[in-house]
Scaffold this motif. Structure first.
Motif, PDB file in Angstrom:
ATOM      1  N   GLY A 175      45.562  47.417   5.009  1.00  0.00           N
ATOM      2  CA  GLY A 175      44.894  47.173   6.282  1.00  0.00           C
ATOM      3  C   GLY A 175      45.746  46.440   7.294  1.00  0.00           C
ATOM      4  O   GLY A 175      45.279  46.137   8.400  1.00  0.00           O
ATOM      5  N   SER A 176      46.999  46.139   6.968  1.00  0.00           N
ATOM      6  CA  SER A 176      47.863  45.422   7.908  1.00  0.00           C
ATOM      7  C   SER A 176      48.043  46.195   9.205  1.00  0.00           C
ATOM      8  O   SER A 176      48.220  47.411   9.203  1.00  0.00           O
ATOM      9  CB  SER A 176      49.243  45.168   7.282  1.00  0.00           C
ATOM     10  OG  SER A 176      49.204  44.111   6.359  1.00  0.00           O
ATOM     11  N   LEU A 177      48.001  45.463  10.304  1.00  0.00           N
ATOM     12  CA  LEU A 177      48.300  46.015  11.618  1.00  0.00           C
ATOM     13  C   LEU A 177      48.938  44.907  12.447  1.00  0.00           C
ATOM     14  O   LEU A 177      48.269  43.966  12.869  1.00  0.00           O
ATOM     15  CB  LEU A 177      47.037  46.543  12.309  1.00  0.00           C
ATOM     16  CG  LEU A 177      47.260  47.171  13.694  1.00  0.00           C
ATOM     17  CD1 LEU A 177      48.175  48.384  13.597  1.00  0.00           C
ATOM     18  CD2 LEU A 177      45.939  47.548  14.345  1.00  0.00           C
ATOM     19  N   ASP A 197      49.786  39.645  12.142  1.00  0.00           N
ATOM     20  CA  ASP A 197      49.054  40.696  11.431  1.00  0.00           C
ATOM     21  C   ASP A 197      47.568  40.424  11.589  1.00  0.00           C
ATOM     22  O   ASP A 197      47.029  39.510  10.974  1.00  0.00           O
ATOM     23  CB  ASP A 197      49.453  40.699   9.957  1.00  0.00           C
ATOM     24  CG  ASP A 197      48.857  41.875   9.171  1.00  0.00           C
ATOM     25  OD1 ASP A 197      47.942  42.535   9.703  1.00  0.00           O
ATOM     26  OD2 ASP A 197      49.316  42.125   8.045  1.00  0.00           O
ATOM     27  N   GLY A 199      45.136  42.774  11.005  1.00  0.00           N
ATOM     28  CA  GLY A 199      44.336  43.564  10.071  1.00  0.00           C
ATOM     29  C   GLY A 199      44.184  42.903   8.718  1.00  0.00           C
ATOM     30  O   GLY A 199      43.089  42.877   8.136  1.00  0.00           O
ATOM     31  N   SER A 200      45.267  42.361   8.195  1.00  0.00           N
ATOM     32  CA  SER A 200      45.252  41.582   6.961  1.00  0.00           C
ATOM     33  C   SER A 200      45.906  40.254   7.313  1.00  0.00           C
ATOM     34  O   SER A 200      47.124  40.095   7.199  1.00  0.00           O
ATOM     35  CB  SER A 200      46.035  42.294   5.855  1.00  0.00           C
ATOM     36  OG  SER A 200      46.014  41.550   4.652  1.00  0.00           O
ATOM     37  N   TRP A 239      33.946  43.165  15.930  1.00  0.00           N
ATOM     38  CA  TRP A 239      35.282  43.255  15.358  1.00  0.00           C
ATOM     39  C   TRP A 239      35.456  42.146  14.335  1.00  0.00           C
ATOM     40  O   TRP A 239      34.715  41.150  14.336  1.00  0.00           O
ATOM     41  CB  TRP A 239      36.354  43.114  16.450  1.00  0.00           C
ATOM     42  CG  TRP A 239      36.543  44.351  17.292  1.00  0.00           C
ATOM     43  CD1 TRP A 239      36.064  45.593  17.031  1.00  0.00           C
ATOM     44  CD2 TRP A 239      37.279  44.448  18.518  1.00  0.00           C
ATOM     45  NE1 TRP A 239      36.449  46.485  18.012  1.00  0.00           N
ATOM     46  CE2 TRP A 239      37.204  45.798  18.934  1.00  0.00           C
ATOM     47  CE3 TRP A 239      37.991  43.554  19.297  1.00  0.00           C
ATOM     48  CZ2 TRP A 239      37.810  46.259  20.104  1.00  0.00           C
ATOM     49  CZ3 TRP A 239      38.604  44.004  20.451  1.00  0.00           C
ATOM     50  CH2 TRP A 239      38.518  45.346  20.858  1.00  0.00           C
ATOM     51  N   ASP A 241      38.878  41.031  13.581  1.00  0.00           N
ATOM     52  CA  ASP A 241      40.328  40.897  13.673  1.00  0.00           C
ATOM     53  C   ASP A 241      40.774  39.455  13.477  1.00  0.00           C
ATOM     54  O   ASP A 241      40.194  38.524  14.030  1.00  0.00           O
ATOM     55  CB  ASP A 241      40.824  41.399  15.025  1.00  0.00           C
ATOM     56  CG  ASP A 241      40.595  42.896  15.189  1.00  0.00           C
ATOM     57  OD1 ASP A 241      40.529  43.595  14.160  1.00  0.00           O
ATOM     58  OD2 ASP A 241      40.486  43.366  16.333  1.00  0.00           O
TER      59      ASP A 241
END
Length: 453
Positions: A175-177, A197, A199-200, A239, A241
């Motif tokens: 899930g990293s972004l 990061d 996402g993660s 969200w 995030d």
């Protein structure tokens, strides 16, 4: 009680008159690119390589005469994901963008595409452009991963690629972004980059000198479960995030800096000394738990997005998406409501402020892109959808809590309150006293406006 109410009234009046100094520098209904000819542009549209409705600007940076814009490949039909416009070209308020560094660098048909889908770029004081590329396309359609996220560093003197650092597998999680970037460049040969990061939740640190990176974990990087609700111009969504906003101070006496940060789904600001992050052994150990600082809360509904710190004034600028607002805080003061101010707010021209930067000419730049409409609804090509706003830093913070004060506002209000209270006690029931009271209020207000907040 009268003094308190009058103080609130005057504070509101000054705030209403003193902000919103940003002006629209560029605006687009749809983003466009500079092709070699109109025929080539039309051919790209016919082949589906260029779908104007699927292109949205996300990040910005200014270096020299160029204003860079990232255009992540959320959907297909984005022919170039990093481009720029020439600030010296004033022929159009909605200029077509030129791909950086070339059209070929964005060709996804290559076995190893140079650029896939960057979210943020940062120009350093050493003449380099740092590009944070997620290497993920089609996140809103059919997602395709071209490899691990990467940092690309270009020479702005000739646009050559200086270095490409692909993050090791262990530094990315499911899930990293990686969507935000800060660069500590006080020493050109010992520069450090920080990638958030969301996402993660985690922070990736990269050393230019050692050509290696490491991942830092801390619970302050995680989203606040009570701050996941967003409502932007009638669109409501949730969200989750994590780490998002990053901003660096100028070097401290120690030679290190302060990294300010926050998760996107949070109303709290945090900080950490970069001496902690730049020490790989320490940064990757659990011993750093207490080295991270809680600065305070911005208040209800103040989830913050991108942020940037002007090193000269020490003012931190940050976006408040839920409020369609950009605000500021002078880092030399305590992180409190009274030390923060609105810079600009507009429910039309600033729907989702996506990125903020201060360039070396001391100009503040803000990009708004209506991201929630792009994700959850549909942008209307007949109206202005994307804007870049600007002002000098001095103009932006004028008459706000972020400007250097020549006289404390509370003292002025208290003195005015004392005058009013004295007048009311002496002449509480006469008509002339009411006229005098009105005159005093006007005089006091004019006096207050003569002071710089």
């Amino acid at each position: 009680m009268l003094r308190f109410r009058l103080g609130l009234l005057l504070l509101w009046a000054v705030s209403a008159l003193a902000n919103d100094n940003l002006r629209v520098a560029y605006e687009w209904r749809e983003m466009d690119f500079k092709y070699a000819s109109p025929d080539q542009r039309w051919s790209a549209i016919e082949r589906g390589e260029f779908k104007p409705a699927n292109v949205i600007p996300f990040g910005l940076e200014v270096a020299g005469h160029r204003l860079f814009v990232t255009l992540p490949r959320w959907r297909d039909g984005v022919p170039a994901s990093l481009a720029y416009l020439d600030l010296n070209d004033t022929s159009s308020k909605g200029p077509a963008l030129k791909p950086f560094p070339s059209w070929q660098a964005h060709n996804l048909q290559e076995a190893e595409p140079e650029l896939v889908s960057p979210f943020r770029v940062r120009a350093d004081r050493c003449g380099r452009l740092w590009v944070l590329d997620s290497r993920i396309s089609g996140v809103l359609e059919q997602t395709k991963i071209y490899g691990a996220a990467q940092l690309l560093v270009y020479d702005l003197h000739n646009d050559d690629l200086l270095r490409r650092h692909v993050l090791p597998a262990g530094q990315l999680k499911q899930g990293s972004l990686l969507a935000n970037l800060a660069v500590e460049d006080s020493d050109c040969e010992n520069t450090f980059a920080y990638a958030a990061d969301l996402g993660s939740p985690g922070l990736v640190v990269y050393s230019w000198k050692d050509e290696e990176s490491w991942r830092v974990q801390h619970h302050f990087f995680h989203p606040d479960p009570m701050a996941g609700n967003f409502s932007i111009n009638g669109i409501e969504f949730q969200w989750d995030d994590g780490l998002y906003g990053l901003a660096l101070s100028k070097p401290l006496e120690t030679g290190y800096a302060t990294l300010y940060f926050h998760p996107l789904c949070s109303t709290t600001e945090f900080s950490v000394d970069t001496s902690i992050l730049r020490n790989k052994t320490l940064a990757t150990s659990p011993m750093i738990y207490r080295e991270f600082k809680v600065l305070g809360s911005r208040g209800p509904n103040t989830q913050a997005g991108a942020e940037f710190l002007d090193p000269d004034t020490g003012v931190l600028f940050y976006a408040l998406p839920n409020l369609n607002e950009v605000a500021c805080w002078r880092t030399a003061t305590d992180f409190s409501h009274s030390s923060q101010s609105r810079i600009y707010m507009n429910n039309d021209t600033l729907v989702f402020p996506s990125d903020i930067k201060v360039d070396d000419q001391k100009r503040l730049w803000v990009l708004s892109n209506q991201l929630p409409v792009f994700i959850y609804d549909e942008l209307y090509a007949g109206s202005i959808n994307f804007r870049i706003l600007t002002a000098s830093v001095k103009e932006a913070i004028e008459n706000t809590a972020c400007e250097i004060r020549t006289s404390p506002l509370p003292d002025v209000i208290n003195k005015l309150g004392d005058i009013l209270n004295t007048n009311i006690k002496l002449k509480s029931n006469s008509a002339p006293s009411l006229r005098n009271l009105s005159s005093l209020i006007m005089i006091g207000f004019c006096l207050l406006m003569s002071f710089r907040i």
